[in-house]
Scaffold this motif. Structure first.
Motif, mmCIF file in Angstrom:
data_model
loop_
_atom_site.group_PDB
_atom_site.id
_atom_site.type_symbol
_atom_site.label_atom_id
_atom_site.label_comp_id
_atom_site.label_asym_id
_atom_site.label_seq_id
_atom_site.Cartn_x
_atom_site.Cartn_y
_atom_site.Cartn_z
ATOM 1 N N GLU A 157 13.512 40.227 39.462
ATOM 2 C CA GLU A 157 12.141 39.466 39.731
ATOM 3 C C GLU A 157 11.123 40.032 38.819
ATOM 4 O O GLU A 157 10.236 39.394 38.287
ATOM 5 N N TYR A 158 11.098 41.499 38.602
ATOM 6 C CA TYR A 158 10.018 41.918 37.622
ATOM 7 C C TYR A 158 10.268 41.115 36.184
ATOM 8 O O TYR A 158 9.224 40.968 35.706
ATOM 9 N N TYR A 159 11.477 41.246 35.667
ATOM 10 C CA TYR A 159 11.349 40.649 34.274
ATOM 11 C C TYR A 159 11.364 39.374 34.260
ATOM 12 O O TYR A 159 11.145 38.817 33.265
ATOM 13 N N SER A 160 11.325 38.481 35.295
ATOM 14 C CA SER A 160 11.200 37.149 35.302
ATOM 15 C C SER A 160 9.686 36.706 35.892
ATOM 16 O O SER A 160 9.240 35.598 35.489
ATOM 17 N N SER A 161 9.101 37.639 36.078
ATOM 18 C CA SER A 161 7.629 37.433 36.756
ATOM 19 C C SER A 161 6.849 37.354 35.338
ATOM 20 O O SER A 161 6.842 37.697 34.461
ATOM 21 N N SER A 162 5.574 36.854 35.805
ATOM 22 C CA SER A 162 4.420 36.678 34.982
ATOM 23 C C SER A 162 3.668 37.949 34.567
ATOM 24 O O SER A 162 2.889 38.173 33.925
ATOM 25 N N TYR A 163 3.829 38.918 35.744
ATOM 26 C CA TYR A 163 3.264 40.332 35.630
ATOM 27 C C TYR A 163 4.024 41.402 34.755
ATOM 28 O O TYR A 163 3.418 42.595 34.969
ATOM 29 N N SER A 164 5.130 40.922 34.242
ATOM 30 C CA SER A 164 5.785 42.047 33.628
ATOM 31 C C SER A 164 4.993 42.260 32.378
ATOM 32 O O SER A 164 4.296 41.655 31.638
ATOM 33 N N ASP A 220 7.311 42.571 26.348
ATOM 34 C CA ASP A 220 7.290 41.362 25.506
ATOM 35 C C ASP A 220 8.383 40.313 26.225
ATOM 36 O O ASP A 220 9.336 40.752 26.719
ATOM 37 N N SER A 221 8.351 39.033 25.645
ATOM 38 C CA SER A 221 9.254 38.189 25.905
ATOM 39 C C SER A 221 10.681 38.392 25.155
ATOM 40 O O SER A 221 11.693 38.067 25.524
#
Length: 162
Positions: free
Chosen positions: A92-99, A102-103
């Protein structure tokens, strides 16, 4: 008419009285001795009854072992639940916009699998580039499934213990 003896009647009475007191004291002393003997036998039986002491120790050991097994099972179940939840939170963290990463940054589980590929043996370096790329893509696709271990070494699925 009284018989004449060497001791008078009063003296004979005193002698009989004294003899009764001595015999009574001997009877009391013998009774106390028997009570002490019974007490010693009971104490010896209690302290030196090894079969019952061993049985009590074995019974307590069994109780403690069953308690330990129960605690171990609960801890394993808790570890598995936490591992699954941690994996879901990482995803959830790595797929969220709040991470905050970097991509190009990898989730911990993917970084772990890539690290394994980076530490391949010298024999594996002679593998053609396409095979190494195929291994890397397999490792990447495997890291997205929740049944593989995380960086902390705990598996996320029930297949870990089977």
């Amino acid at each position: 008419i009284e018989d004449e003896t060497q001791v008078s009647r009063a003296t004979q009475g005193e002698q009989d009285n004294y003899e009764m007191h001595v015999r009574a004291a001997n009877i009391v002393r013998a009774g106390e001795s028997l009570m002490k003997l019974v007490s010693d036998l009971k104490q010896f039986l209690i302290l030196n009854d090894f079969p019952s002491v061993n049985e009590a120790i074995n019974q307590r050991n069994q109780q403690l072992k069953s308690l330990q097994e129960e605690c171990d099972k609960k801890l394993i179940a808790l570890r598995d639940e936490i591992s699954i939840d941690l994996y879901e939170l990482e995803e959830e963290y790595y797929s969220s916009s709040y991470s905050l990463c970097d991509s190009n940054d990898l989730p911990l589980c993917e970084a772990y699998w890539r690290q394994d590929l980076a530490t391949l043996s010298p024999e594996s370096l002679s593998i053609p580039l396409t095979a190494a790329t195929a291994e890397q893509s397999v490792a990447t696709s495997q890291s997205s499934t929740p049944s593989h271990p995380h960086v902390n070494g705990h598996g996320a699925g029930p297949t870990e213990h089977s």
